[in-house]
Design a protein around this motif. Structure first.
Motif, short mmCIF file in Angstrom:
data_model
loop_
_atom_site.label_atom_id
_atom_site.label_comp_id
_atom_site.label_asym_id
_atom_site.label_seq_id
_atom_site.Cartn_x
_atom_site.Cartn_y
_atom_site.Cartn_z
N ALA A 195 54.07 51.47 44.99
CA ALA A 195 55.36 50.82 45.29
C ALA A 195 56.01 51.08 44.13
CB ALA A 195 55.42 49.57 45.73
N LYS A 196 57.48 50.82 44.14
CA LYS A 196 58.35 51.00 42.87
C LYS A 196 59.25 49.75 42.78
CE LYS A 196 58.74 56.03 43.16
NZ LYS A 196 59.87 56.99 43.32
N PHE A 197 58.88 48.91 43.99
CA PHE A 197 59.52 47.56 44.02
C PHE A 197 58.64 46.48 44.34
CE2 PHE A 197 61.52 44.18 46.38
CZ PHE A 197 62.68 43.68 45.62
N PRO A 198 58.56 45.29 43.81
CA PRO A 198 59.87 44.67 42.90
C PRO A 198 59.47 45.62 41.49
CG PRO A 198 58.05 42.83 43.39
CD PRO A 198 57.70 44.28 44.12
N GLU A 199 58.21 46.08 41.26
CA GLU A 199 57.72 46.63 39.80
C GLU A 199 57.12 47.89 40.18
OE1 GLU A 199 56.27 43.64 37.81
OE2 GLU A 199 54.19 43.86 38.75
N GLU A 200 56.72 48.91 39.36
CA GLU A 200 56.09 50.04 39.29
C GLU A 200 54.63 49.64 39.68
OE1 GLU A 200 56.38 54.16 39.74
OE2 GLU A 200 58.07 52.86 39.22
N GLN A 201 54.00 50.11 40.59
CA GLN A 201 52.57 49.76 41.31
C GLN A 201 51.96 51.02 41.68
OE1 GLN A 201 52.07 46.20 43.49
NE2 GLN A 201 51.60 47.49 45.05
N SER A 202 50.69 51.27 40.80
CA SER A 202 49.89 52.42 41.17
C SER A 202 48.77 52.03 42.55
CB SER A 202 49.33 53.20 40.02
OG SER A 202 48.43 52.32 39.40
N PRO A 203 48.66 52.90 43.11
CA PRO A 203 47.62 52.62 44.23
C PRO A 203 46.10 52.58 43.53
CG PRO A 203 48.12 54.77 44.52
CD PRO A 203 49.10 54.24 43.32
N VAL A 204 45.47 51.61 44.26
CA VAL A 204 43.97 51.66 43.97
C VAL A 204 43.25 51.84 45.56
CG1 VAL A 204 41.70 50.21 43.61
CG2 VAL A 204 43.79 50.10 42.13
N VAL A 205 42.56 52.97 45.69
CA VAL A 205 42.15 53.45 47.04
C VAL A 205 40.82 53.70 47.19
CG1 VAL A 205 42.75 55.57 48.45
CG2 VAL A 205 44.21 54.80 47.04
N ILE A 206 40.22 53.41 48.28
CA ILE A 206 38.76 53.23 48.43
C ILE A 206 38.35 54.21 49.45
CG2 ILE A 206 36.81 51.88 48.67
CD1 ILE A 206 38.37 49.54 47.74
N ASN A 207 37.16 54.95 49.53
CA ASN A 207 36.70 55.75 50.47
C ASN A 207 35.42 55.24 50.90
OD1 ASN A 207 37.87 59.15 50.42
ND2 ASN A 207 38.85 57.45 51.17
N VAL A 208 35.04 54.58 51.82
CA VAL A 208 33.69 53.89 52.25
C VAL A 208 33.20 54.87 53.35
CG1 VAL A 208 32.54 51.97 53.12
CG2 VAL A 208 34.83 51.84 51.87
#
Length: 669
Positions: A427-440
């Protein structure tokens, strides 16, 4: 504030500090986050200012971040590393969360603000993504029952809470049956089994402290056992246990739960003005109607069944040649199909498997992403939720994009299947946020870990979902990554499977676990030449499940789902030697939550697109064509749900696809 779930995380990439979180932290953290979220919602509804996109829609999207953080951790653990404490917490949390979100979606003051913005949407000067977010927010309130009044409103809240509890109970019952059953093998029972399967059975026995090799109900163990064991009695015993999950009677039986879920779903749909749950559910999907779904499935069913019947006659003759004067049974099909594959294509799974090392297949998935999208993967040494997990930082041109976590091995604390989830979305709102992605995944653990070709395809499939999250580039998390129509979400994952079978990928990464030599060209060509092998069986077991799911929801809810399942299969003239891929008591896609309910067809709907999409690469000059890769990222992978799914696909391909590419891809044309 000693609770780590309520603190700001000063860890690398703000990853959850798993080494400091205990099960006792979740309940107080959830209560605190729920109160905070309530206060944030009250601040939106109590303000005197007239509604604007910023003070209502954006404020709503910014609310609940503490809650999202806690739930991202909890549901990761509940699915991939459960224990009795977490199962109890899940039973506690499900109705509590359902009630909480029901209060929000039923908040009349909040809905009036959203509805007012919807009415003046053409005068708000919104960009296309904001228009989409407003539409989805307004539609979400309506579909959640915000317009209901009085007794109907109260009943809708009860329904949501009940469905949440039932879905949790269904999942935990299935996990209990899978965890509790195992079949111990003595030395004589190991005869005829390949070394990789014996090693995996010994590893499973060590985990269960059985002192001997065991077969469990993990797909990565039971499927190869059904393929290779010459003992028909043991195959039958194992298969019957696999099919009986959730239907063994007693406290873990799912049949009554399934019936209640279907009845309550129907009531929910009718409260919202729909004839049945399928009509309600499909309204927002690409398919739109049950009729469109049924047309697709039946177009594939007829040629698939014809192919399966022809295959069944061949397998029956093979069994009779072995001296078994009986009808081919479901526990026979995989065994004789494997023997036929070895004979007709000179392909032996035992000889093939050493070329599909887990570590090399992870490298292959990363390398393809590097060539297509310029991604790089750097291993990270961080505390994760289980010792089997591994993490990588994903970058492009030196810029951080995401953290990717792989959790690949089967264990008793993990639910079956394979999935991708985001502990944190882009996301870029409400602030820049990078993903944490999981493959199970649930691969058999051995040293080195060896995969079947189907396992390797699963790894690529789930990593395709991960790329949808990693490459997301939108403003609002509610439309980022895989937040798309259910019958569109499988497009990136199924499309990515194609790269596994590219000759240049196999040549580089399919190397022998002992010698390190690449897969011989002759073996590779035979593997690719057998791509359509047993496709009648695979298609029939899948389509039967999808049609049963549709029948459950497209009409009056059946009082006896097992009887309705039998009726649907009889009407299809289902081959007796093939069973549904997921029988009702273990159909977690459909009954653990609403996600794939009336939507199991979506894998095939997406396959229509993925076959056509990969053809676009082939037409452009090859699997790694940079122009097509850029178009795929620009129009699909980076856009999430910020546009309508059909619009996104047309942007990539210039048109919508027909079913012809799918039939060709399955060898059923």
């Amino acid at each position: 504030m000693t609770n780590p779930l309520l603190q700001d995380w000063d860890t690398p990439f703000a990853l959850a500090p798993f080494d400091r979180i205990s099960d006792n932290d979740f309940s107080p953290a959830l209560d605190s986050a729920l109160k905070a979220h309530d206060a944030e919602i009250a601040a939106i509804t109590d303000q005197a200012e007239a509604p604007t996109f910023a003070n209502t829609i954006e404020a709503l999207k910014a609310a609940g971040r503490a809650l999202d953080k806690i739930l991202g951790v909890f549901f990761t653990l509940a699915g991939a590393d459960s224990n009795t404490a977490r199962e109890a917490l899940q039973r506690e949390f499900s109705p509590k969360l359902a009630a909480h979100f029901s209060e929000i979606s039923g908040n009349k003051r909040l809905f009036r603000r959203v509805a007012a913005l919807w009415e003046q949407r053409d005068r708000l000067d919104l960009d296309p993504e904001q228009q989409r977010v407003l539409m989805l927010t307004h539609r979400g309130f309506l579909r959640a029952g915000a317009a209901l009044q009085g007794a109907e409103e109260s009943r809708m809240k009860e329904i949501k809470a009940r469905l949440a509890s039932l879905g949790t109970q269904f999942t935990q019952n299935l996990l209990a049956d899978e965890r509790d059953w195992s079949m111990t093998l003595d030395e004589a029972d190991l005869e005829g089994l390949p070394d990789f399967l014996i090693d995996a059975a010994r590893a499973a026995g060590a985990e269960k402290q059985a002192g001997a090799p065991v077969i469990t109900l993990s797909r990565s163990l039971i499927v190869p056992f059904l393929q290779f064991s010459p003992r028909r009695d043991l195959r039958e015993r194992a298969f019957r246990a696999w099919q009986a999950r959730g239907a063994n009677g007693g406290e873990h039986d799912n049949r009554a739960i399934a019936a209640e879920i279907l009845a309550v779903r129907e009531e929910r749909a009718q409260l919202l003005g729909h004839d049945n749950f399928a009509a309600y559910k499909l309204e927002t999907e690409m398919a739109k109607t049950p009729e469109a779904v049924r047309d697709l499935l039946m177009a594939v069913w007829k040629p698939a069944r014809a192919q399966a019947e022809a295959d069944e006659r061949i397998l029956t003759r093979m069994m009779q040649d072995d001296g078994v004067n009986d009808a081919l049974a479901p526990w026979d099909w995989r065994y004789y199909a494997q023997k036929r594959r070895a004979a007709e294509h000179d392909l032996d799974e035992a000889a093939l498997k050493p070329y599909f090392q887990l570590d090399r297949m992870i490298e292959a998935a990363f390398a393809c992403a590097g060539r297509l999208f310029g991604l790089a993967f750097r291993p990270l040494d961080l505390p994760l939720y289980h010792p089997d997990c591994r993490a990588w930082e994903v970058t492009r041109d030196g810029r951080h994009l995401a953290v990717f976590i792989g959790d690949y091995f089967a264990r008793g604390s993990k639910r079956s299947g394979a999935w991708c989830s985001a502990m944190r979305g882009q996301a870029k709102f409400p602030e820049e946020q990078s993903p944490v992605v999981i493959n199970v995944c649930n691969f058999a653990k051995s040293d080195p870990a060896l995969l079947s070709h189907d396992d390797a395809r699963t790894l690529f499939h789930e990593f395709g979902h991960a790329l949808h999250q990693i490459l997301s580039d939108v403003t609002y998390e509610s439309v980022s990554g895989t937040s798309v129509a259910r019958d569109f979400v499988e497009l990136p994952s199924q499309l990515y499977e194609h790269w596994l079978d590219q000759p240049e990928v196999l040549e580089e990464f399919a190397t022998h676990a002992v010698s390190g030599a690449p897969m011989p060209a002759e073996m590779r060509d035979k593997l690719l030449g057998a791509a359509h092998f047993d496709m009648g069986f695979q298609t029939v077991e899948y389509v039967a499940s999808a049609l049963v799911d549709l029948a459950f929801h497209d009409g009056p809810a059946p009082r006896d789902p097992m009887a309705r399942q039998a009726e649907v299969l009889a009407a299809l003239d289902m081959p007796e030697a093939i069973t549904m891929r997921h029988a009702t008591p273990q159909f977690a896609h459909v009954f653990s939550g609403d996600g794939y309910a009336s939507g199991y067809y979506s894998y095939m709907w997406s396959e229509v697109m993925d076959a056509d999409a990969f053809a676009a690469f082939e037409e452009a000059g090859g699997a790694f064509d940079p122009g097509r890769a850029r178009a795929l990222e620009d129009h699909i992978l980076s856009r999430g749900g910020s546009r309508d799914a059909a619009e996104l696909y047309i942007g990539f391909r210039g048109r919508l696809p027909g079913v012809e590419a799918l039939l060709r891809g399955r060898g059923l044309d």
